[in-house]
Scaffold this motif. Structure first.
Motif, PDB file in Angstrom:
ATOM      1  N   ASP A 117     -10.823 -44.608  30.718  1.00  0.00           N
ATOM      2  CA  ASP A 117     -11.452 -44.509  29.400  1.00  0.00           C
ATOM      3  C   ASP A 117     -12.194 -43.196  29.184  1.00  0.00           C
ATOM      4  O   ASP A 117     -12.832 -43.003  28.146  1.00  0.00           O
ATOM      5  N   ASP A 122     -20.798 -35.420  31.311  1.00  0.00           N
ATOM      6  CA  ASP A 122     -20.394 -34.191  30.605  1.00  0.00           C
ATOM      7  C   ASP A 122     -20.357 -32.988  31.554  1.00  0.00           C
ATOM      8  O   ASP A 122     -19.550 -32.079  31.381  1.00  0.00           O
ATOM      9  N   GLN A 153     -25.021 -39.797  30.634  1.00  0.00           N
ATOM     10  CA  GLN A 153     -24.102 -39.061  29.753  1.00  0.00           C
ATOM     11  C   GLN A 153     -24.098 -37.569  30.107  1.00  0.00           C
ATOM     12  O   GLN A 153     -23.048 -36.929  30.191  1.00  0.00           O
ATOM     13  N   TRP A 201     -12.791 -37.035  25.731  1.00  0.00           N
ATOM     14  CA  TRP A 201     -13.712 -36.238  24.913  1.00  0.00           C
ATOM     15  C   TRP A 201     -13.835 -36.858  23.528  1.00  0.00           C
ATOM     16  O   TRP A 201     -12.838 -37.201  22.895  1.00  0.00           O
ATOM     17  N   ASN A 202     -15.052 -37.016  23.059  1.00  0.00           N
ATOM     18  CA  ASN A 202     -15.281 -37.560  21.723  1.00  0.00           C
ATOM     19  C   ASN A 202     -15.833 -36.430  20.859  1.00  0.00           C
ATOM     20  O   ASN A 202     -16.992 -36.035  20.978  1.00  0.00           O
ATOM     21  N   GLU A 227     -17.126 -48.811  30.761  1.00  0.00           N
ATOM     22  CA  GLU A 227     -18.276 -49.629  31.196  1.00  0.00           C
ATOM     23  C   GLU A 227     -18.262 -49.721  32.720  1.00  0.00           C
ATOM     24  O   GLU A 227     -17.201 -49.863  33.331  1.00  0.00           O
ATOM     25  N   ASP A 274     -29.416 -43.947  30.194  1.00  0.00           N
ATOM     26  CA  ASP A 274     -28.099 -43.677  29.588  1.00  0.00           C
ATOM     27  C   ASP A 274     -27.959 -42.217  29.158  1.00  0.00           C
ATOM     28  O   ASP A 274     -26.873 -41.635  29.262  1.00  0.00           O
ATOM     29  N   HIS A 297     -19.567 -35.459  23.136  1.00  0.00           N
ATOM     30  CA  HIS A 297     -19.751 -35.896  24.523  1.00  0.00           C
ATOM     31  C   HIS A 297     -18.474 -36.596  24.989  1.00  0.00           C
ATOM     32  O   HIS A 297     -17.645 -36.976  24.175  1.00  0.00           O
ATOM     33  N   TYR A 298     -18.377 -36.797  26.312  1.00  0.00           N
ATOM     34  CA  TYR A 298     -17.274 -37.603  26.818  1.00  0.00           C
ATOM     35  C   TYR A 298     -17.620 -39.083  26.687  1.00  0.00           C
ATOM     36  O   TYR A 298     -18.748 -39.492  27.015  1.00  0.00           O
ATOM     37  N   ASP A 299     -16.667 -39.883  26.218  1.00  0.00           N
ATOM     38  CA  ASP A 299     -16.808 -41.344  26.286  1.00  0.00           C
ATOM     39  C   ASP A 299     -16.387 -41.746  27.691  1.00  0.00           C
ATOM     40  O   ASP A 299     -15.534 -41.088  28.303  1.00  0.00           O
ATOM     41  N   ARG A 303     -19.023 -37.150  18.688  1.00  0.00           N
ATOM     42  CA  ARG A 303     -20.303 -37.237  19.397  1.00  0.00           C
ATOM     43  C   ARG A 303     -20.627 -35.948  20.152  1.00  0.00           C
ATOM     44  O   ARG A 303     -21.767 -35.712  20.525  1.00  0.00           O
TER      45      ARG A 303
END
Ligand code: ACO
Length: 311
Positions: free
Chosen positions: A246, A229, A225, A249-250, A260, A221, A255-257, A253
């Motif tokens: 979905d 990014d 991630q 940019w978060n 799933e 994971d 990072h990009y969300d 965090r």
């Protein structure tokens, strides 16, 4: 001897130094590395097929030359990796037989079809891009022959990624139909490329042990991630979108969300029921059979020259 061997092995791992072929190593370490390196080698060899399929249809002499060089590089990567795996005690013939018998794994990504010329761009940009993200940390893998093989492989992979990016850039700046072809290729390869990093950490049975042994340096994971990014700004430069509503940019965090992935599809592909699994294995088997005369000639030549030396 095992107790001493184990202590020496533990020390090497703790010092973040390297295990070499003649060093004592736990059987499980040998087995897991043989598993990972052989799967990796098989992926390179099977991975020649989706692109090899486009060599005769490349749109120009220049593109054809680049694609041929790239596919040959993949063959070379497979060969270094089989050699690295052989130092652990399994022969290349055994590994090849396991692949041909359908008993060995290779990367899920190569069970998807390459439908258009733009797929050569998407494969280079996304598939080789994901491969680099996953493989740069493997240059520091605790097993010497694997880590060293990865250094050269990663250099060649970065050329592969750039050539893919450049194909997409050219198409994306071309006619509307060309741009659409590039977008369609990205739409199809995005999710399968993200699945290359393997199952989510909670479903990854090998990760914890591989990280303790300094084979893997980051979890599946974490690398996935890092890849997302990396490609979001590149997609912007290309003027293409990534097919995930979905993806956002978060700030918190840093990072990009992202959404799933369809893990049922992943499991189906691993179980041999992806779109091209059967075709890929059949092709590999046929190539192996077609090459029988080369192996036979090489053996006869080796026997003859050995005989000559002894007289
Ligand atoms: N495709 C096929 N099988 C996969 C994939 C995938 N994308 N991801 C995981 N698997 C398999 C694993 O091999 C493992 O199978 P096994 O236990 O029967 O051997 C099982 O799913 C569970 O996964 P993990 O426990 O997460 O396995 P692991 O710790 O080995 O991590 C990974 C998988 C990340 C692929 C790792 O083996 C690795 O880094 N390998 C080296 C890189 C590589 O093989 N790249 C190939 C594609 S890139 C290219 O060739 C251009």
């Amino acid at each position: 001897a095992d107790v001493e061997g184990q202590a020496a092995f533990d020390r090497i791992i703790e010092q973040d130094s390297r295990i070499e072929p003649r060093d004592w190593m736990p059987e499980k370490y040998r087995k897991s590395l043989t598993r990972q390196i052989s799967q990796h080698a098989h992926s390179e060899i099977i991975g020649m097929q989706p692109e090899g399929n486009w060599i005769t249809r490349a749109p120009s002499l220049k593109r054809k030359a680049i694609l041929m060089a790239k596919v040959q590089d993949e063959a070379g990567h497979g060969l270094y990796l089989y050699s690295a795996a052989e130092t652990l005690g399994t022969t290349r013939d055994e590994m090849m037989q396991q692949l041909i018998d359908g008993k060995a794994r290779y990367s899920s990504i190569f069970n998807y079809p390459a439908r258009s010329w733009a797929d050569m761009g998407a494969i280079g940009w996304l598939v080789d891009g994901a491969a680099i993200c996953n493989q740069v940390p493997l240059c520091r893998a605790s097993y010497g022959p694997y880590g060293r093989a990865m250094v050269r492989i990663c250099k060649e992979e970065s050329f592969h990624q750039r050539q893919g990016f450049e194909i997409l850039l050219e198409l994306s700046q071309g006619t509307p139909a060309q741009k659409q072809m590039a977008q369609d290729a990205v739409n199809r390869f995005y999710a399968p490329a993200l699945m290359m990093f393997g199952p989510p950490d909670g479903d990854s049975p090998n990760s914890v042990q591989s990280m303790q042994w300094n084979i893997k340096r980051f979890s599946n994971d974490e690398l996935r991630q890092r890849f997302v990014d990396m490609i979001v700004p590149q997609a912007e430069v290309l003027g293409l979108t990534l097919p995930d509503p979905d993806l956002v940019w978060n700030e918190e965090r840093g990072h990009y969300d992202f959404g799933e992935l369809d893990w049922d599809e992943f499991k189906e592909v691993l179980a041999g029921r992806g779109p091209c699994n059967t075709q890929r294995l059949e092709r590999r088997r046929a190539a192996h059979e077609d090459g029988a005369w080369v192996r036979e000639a090489a053996r006869a030549y080796a026997a003859r020259t050995a005989g000559r030396q002894s007289t």
